[in-house]
Design an enzyme around this catalytic site. Structure first.
Site, PDB file in Angstrom:
ATOM      1  N   CYS A  68       1.148   5.450 -19.174  1.00 15.57           N
ATOM      2  CA  CYS A  68       0.662   6.351 -18.299  1.00 15.57           C
ATOM      3  C   CYS A  68       1.733   7.403 -17.920  1.00 15.57           C
ATOM      4  CB  CYS A  68      -0.015   5.894 -17.100  1.00 15.57           C
ATOM      5  SG  CYS A  68      -0.462   6.898 -15.765  1.00 15.57           S
ATOM      6  N   CYS A  88       1.380   8.701 -14.466  1.00 13.26           N
ATOM      7  CA  CYS A  88       2.133   8.023 -13.407  1.00 13.26           C
ATOM      8  C   CYS A  88       3.473   7.937 -13.549  1.00 13.26           C
ATOM      9  CB  CYS A  88       1.605   6.564 -13.563  1.00 13.26           C
ATOM     10  SG  CYS A  88      -0.122   6.467 -13.816  1.00 13.26           S
ATOM     11  N   ASP A  89       3.983   8.094 -14.776  1.00 20.90           N
ATOM     12  CA  ASP A  89       5.543   7.675 -14.733  1.00 20.90           C
ATOM     13  C   ASP A  89       6.258   9.089 -15.207  1.00 20.90           C
ATOM     14  OD1 ASP A  89       5.011   5.403 -13.803  1.00 20.90           O
ATOM     15  OD2 ASP A  89       4.743   4.401 -15.559  1.00 20.90           O
TER      16      ASP A  89
HETATM   17  C1  LIG Z   1       2.291   0.012 -16.213  1.00 16.85           C
HETATM   18  C2  LIG Z   1       1.091   1.033 -15.315  1.00 16.85           C
HETATM   19  C3  LIG Z   1       1.747   1.683 -14.574  1.00 16.85           C
HETATM   20  C4  LIG Z   1       0.651   2.567 -13.671  1.00 16.85           C
HETATM   21  N1  LIG Z   1       1.321   3.347 -12.813  1.00 16.85           N
HETATM   22  C5  LIG Z   1       0.618   3.993 -11.971  1.00 16.85           C
HETATM   23  C6  LIG Z   1       0.971   4.702 -10.744  1.00 16.85           C
HETATM   24  O1  LIG Z   1       2.012   5.044 -10.898  1.00 16.85           O
HETATM   25  N2  LIG Z   1       0.029   5.524 -10.209  1.00 16.85           N
HETATM   26  C7  LIG Z   1      -1.371   5.560 -10.518  1.00 16.85           C
HETATM   27  O2  LIG Z   1      -1.937   6.220  -9.768  1.00 16.85           O
HETATM   28  N3  LIG Z   1      -1.922   4.718 -11.378  1.00 16.85           N
HETATM   29  C8  LIG Z   1      -0.888   3.756 -12.168  1.00 16.85           C
HETATM   30  N4  LIG Z   1      -1.421   3.147 -13.182  1.00 16.85           N
HETATM   31  C9  LIG Z   1      -2.956   2.969 -13.270  1.00 16.85           C
HETATM   32  C10 LIG Z   1      -3.745   2.364 -12.391  1.00 16.85           C
HETATM   33  O3  LIG Z   1      -2.866   1.076 -12.410  1.00 16.85           O
HETATM   34  C11 LIG Z   1      -5.056   2.009 -12.566  1.00 16.85           C
HETATM   35  O4  LIG Z   1      -5.763   3.315 -12.778  1.00 16.85           O
HETATM   36  C12 LIG Z   1      -5.622   1.080 -11.683  1.00 16.85           C
HETATM   37  O5  LIG Z   1      -5.243  -0.032 -11.698  1.00 16.85           O
HETATM   38  C13 LIG Z   1      -7.270   0.907 -11.969  1.00 16.85           C
HETATM   39  O6  LIG Z   1      -7.717  -0.127 -10.998  1.00 16.85           O
HETATM   40  P1  LIG Z   1      -9.046  -0.851 -11.221  1.00 16.85           P
HETATM   41  O7  LIG Z   1      -9.168  -1.794  -9.869  1.00 16.85           O
HETATM   42  O8  LIG Z   1     -10.205  -0.048 -11.608  1.00 16.85           O
HETATM   43  O9  LIG Z   1      -8.647  -1.819 -12.553  1.00 16.85           O
HETATM   44  P2  LIG Z   1      -7.308  -2.619 -12.781  1.00 16.85           P
HETATM   45  O10 LIG Z   1      -6.348  -2.441 -12.027  1.00 16.85           O
HETATM   46  O11 LIG Z   1      -7.434  -2.843 -14.296  1.00 16.85           O
HETATM   47  O12 LIG Z   1      -7.985  -4.286 -12.215  1.00 16.85           O
HETATM   48  C14 LIG Z   1      -9.048  -4.932 -12.965  1.00 16.85           C
HETATM   49  C15 LIG Z   1      -9.230  -6.198 -11.991  1.00 16.85           C
HETATM   50  O13 LIG Z   1     -10.455  -7.014 -12.790  1.00 16.85           O
HETATM   51  C16 LIG Z   1     -10.243  -8.304 -13.110  1.00 16.85           C
HETATM   52  N5  LIG Z   1     -11.034  -8.822 -14.264  1.00 16.85           N
HETATM   53  C17 LIG Z   1     -11.123  -8.188 -15.344  1.00 16.85           C
HETATM   54  N6  LIG Z   1     -12.245  -8.956 -16.213  1.00 16.85           N
HETATM   55  C18 LIG Z   1     -12.654  -9.825 -15.125  1.00 16.85           C
HETATM   56  C19 LIG Z   1     -13.564 -10.889 -15.224  1.00 16.85           C
HETATM   57  N7  LIG Z   1     -14.197 -11.269 -16.352  1.00 16.85           N
HETATM   58  N8  LIG Z   1     -13.929 -11.749 -14.021  1.00 16.85           N
HETATM   59  C20 LIG Z   1     -13.148 -11.201 -12.831  1.00 16.85           C
HETATM   60  N9  LIG Z   1     -12.188 -10.298 -12.850  1.00 16.85           N
HETATM   61  C21 LIG Z   1     -11.960  -9.718 -13.754  1.00 16.85           C
HETATM   62  C22 LIG Z   1      -8.573  -8.160 -13.229  1.00 16.85           C
HETATM   63  O14 LIG Z   1      -8.175  -9.539 -13.291  1.00 16.85           O
HETATM   64  C23 LIG Z   1      -8.130  -7.277 -12.287  1.00 16.85           C
HETATM   65  O15 LIG Z   1      -7.724  -7.788 -11.291  1.00 16.85           O
HETATM   66  C24 LIG Z   1      -0.731   2.259 -13.923  1.00 16.85           C
HETATM   67  C25 LIG Z   1      -1.141   1.598 -14.875  1.00 16.85           C
HETATM   68  C26 LIG Z   1      -0.403   0.858 -15.471  1.00 16.85           C
HETATM   69  C27 LIG Z   1      -0.672  -0.244 -16.465  1.00 16.85           C
END
Ligand SMILES: Cc1cc2nc3c(=O)[nH]c(=O)nc-3n(C[C@H](O)[C@H](O)[C@H](O)COP(=O)(O)OP(=O)(O)OC[C@H]3O[C@@H](n4cnc5c(N)ncnc54)[C@H](O)[C@@H]3O)c2cc1C
Length: 307
Positions: free
Chosen positions: A131, A134-135
Site C-alpha cells: 500500500c 499507507c507507507d
Molecule cells: C501491510 C499493510 C499495511 C497497511 N497500512 C495501512 C496504513 O498505514 N493506513 C491505512 O489506513 N491502511 C493501511 N492498510 C490497509 C488497511 O489495513 C485496510 O484498508 C483495512 O484493514 C481494511 O479493513 P477491513 O476491516 O475492511 O478488512 P480487513 O482488515 O481485511 O479485515 C477482514 C477481517 O475479516 C475476517 N474474515 C475474513 N473471512 C472471514 C470469514 N469467512 N469468517 C469470519 N471472518 C472472516 C478476517 O479474519 C479479518 O479479521 C494496510 C494494509 C496492509 C496489508
C-alpha cells in the site's frame, strides 16, 4: 437469535461493533482466521486521524475492539464456513455450528496478493508493503521498487515518486496490462524506471530486520542479479474474502461485493463494510467509516422491522 452478526474483526468490523453495541444491539463479531485484519500485519500507522505520533496497526484494531467490548459487543473465534442468506433469519455456520441473525454485516476484508517469496512475509511492515498510500511517506529520498504490470502498479509507482529518489517498476512480462493513460503517466515520469521480463527471487535482509535489496532474474536470459532497494511494494492486486457468499451476494468479476447504495447489498438485511466492497480507497479510516455506515443501516432496518 442475534440482531446483528458482524463477519470480520478488522477496522470495519470492529467499528461496526462499536456503533451497533452503542445502539444496544449486542452484536456478535466473528473474528475470522486473521483477528484484527490487515492492520494486524503492519507496524506504524501514521494516517489514522487522532494519533499525532502514529499508532501501531495491531494496537489500533485492538483499541477499537476494546471500545466495542466496553459497550457490550461479543467476539467469537472461528470463521464463517457456510452462509444461507436465502431467507431471514440468515444462517451462518461457524466451526460446524449454525447460528441465526436478523441482520448481517459483512466486513470480511480483502487479502493483498503477495509474490510468495521466502522472506516476503517476514519483512511486511519493515520495507515490504502492499500500500503506497499507507507507507510511501516512510521512503523519502530512498530507492523504491514496485512489482506489477497493471494500473495499480503504475498508480503506486507514480505516487511513490513523490517520496523516493527512484522508483523501479519490475514486471515479469515484456508487455504491461496497465491502460495507456496510466502507462504514459509512468513513462513520462523521470523518476520511474522499468525492468521487464524479470522475476523477483527473494527480498533481503531478514537478519537486519529491514529491506536492503532484492534478487532478480531475467526470464529471457536467466541472468540473476541483486538490486539495492529500501522499499518493496507489491502491487499485483487483492482478493476479497467473499468465497462463502458466492452465488448469494452480488459481486463484481473480481469478487468485490457490489454496493446497492450506502452499505446495502443485493440482499435486504445484509450490509457491507470495508475492503470487501472497496477496491479504490482501501484505508483503515475508510473501512472504519463504512463500518459505522453498515451499523447505522442495520439499526434502522431492525427498527423499521419492529425489533
Ligand atoms: C501491510 C499493510 C499495511 C497497511 N497500512 C495501512 C496504513 O498505514 N493506513 C491505512 O489506513 N491502511 C493501511 N492498510 C490497509 C488497511 O489495513 C485496510 O484498508 C483495512 O484493514 C481494511 O479493513 P477491513 O476491516 O475492511 O478488512 P480487513 O482488515 O481485511 O479485515 C477482514 C477481517 O475479516 C475476517 N474474515 C475474513 N473471512 C472471514 C470469514 N469467512 N469468517 C469470519 N471472518 C472472516 C478476517 O479474519 C479479518 O479479521 C494496510 C494494509 C496492509 C496489508
Amino acid at each position: 437469535m442475534r440482531d446483528v452478526v458482524i463477519i470480520g474483526s478488522g477496522c470495519a468490523g470492529n467499528t461496526a461493533a462499536v456503533y451497533s453495541a452503542r445502539a444496544n444491539l449486542k452484536p456478535l463479531v466473528i473474528k475470522g482466521h486473521e483477528p484484527g485484519g490487515q492492520l494486524s500485519l503492519t507496524t506504524l500507522v501514521e494516517n489514522f486521524p487522532g494519533f499525532p505520533e502514529g499508532i501501531n496497526g495491531p494496537d489500533l484494531v485492538e483499541n477499537i475492539k476494546k471500545q466495542a467490548e466496553n459497550f457490550g459487543a461479543e467476539y467469537r473465534e472461528g470463521a464463517v464456513e457456510e452462509a444461507d442468506l436465502s431467507k431471514r433469519p440468515f444462517r451462518l455456520k461457524i466451526d460446524g455450528e449454525w447460528l441465526e441473525t436478523r441482520t448481517l454485516i459483512v466486513a470480511s476484508g480483502a487479502k493483498a496478493r503477495w509474490l510468495g517469496l521466502p522472506n516476503e512475509q517476514k519483512l511486511i511492515g519493515h520495507g515490504v508493503s502492499s500500500c503506497a498510500t499507507c507507507d510511501g511517506f516512510f521512503y523519502r529520498d530512498k530507492k523504491i521498487m514496485v512489482i506489477g504490470g497493471g494500473d495499480s502498479a503504475m498508480e503506486e509507482a507514480n505516487f511513490l515518486t513523490r517520496f523516493g529518489k527512484e522508483v523501479m517498476v519490475v514486471h515479469r512480462r515484456e508487455q504491461f496490462r496497465a491502460s495507456k493513460i496510466m502507462m504514459d503517466r509512468a513513462r513520462n515520469n523521470p523518476k520511474v524506471k522499468f525492468v521487464t521480463s524479470t522475476l523477483v527471487e527473494d527480498v533481503y535482509d531478514t537478519g537486519k530486520g529491514l529491506v536492503t535489496g532484492v534478487r532478480l532474474r531475467n526470464v529471457a536470459t536467466n541472468k540473476v542479479w541483486d538490486e539495492e532497494v529500501d522499499g518493496f511494494f507489491v502491487a499485483i492486486g487483492h482478493i476479497p474474502n467473499t468465497a462463502v457468499f458466492r452465488g448469494q451476494l452480488e459481486t463484481d468479476p473480481d469478487g468485490y461485493i457490489l454496493s446497492k447504495g450506502g452499505a446495502r447489498t443485493n440482499i435486504v438485511g445484509v450490509f457491507h463494510a470495508g475492503d470487501v466492497q472497496d477496491r479504490v480507497y482501501r484505508q483503515a479510516v475508510t473501512a472504519a467509516g463504512m463500518g459505522c455506515m453498515a451499523a447505522m443501516e442495520a439499526e434502522r432496518f431492525l427498527e423499521a422491522e419492529g425489533h
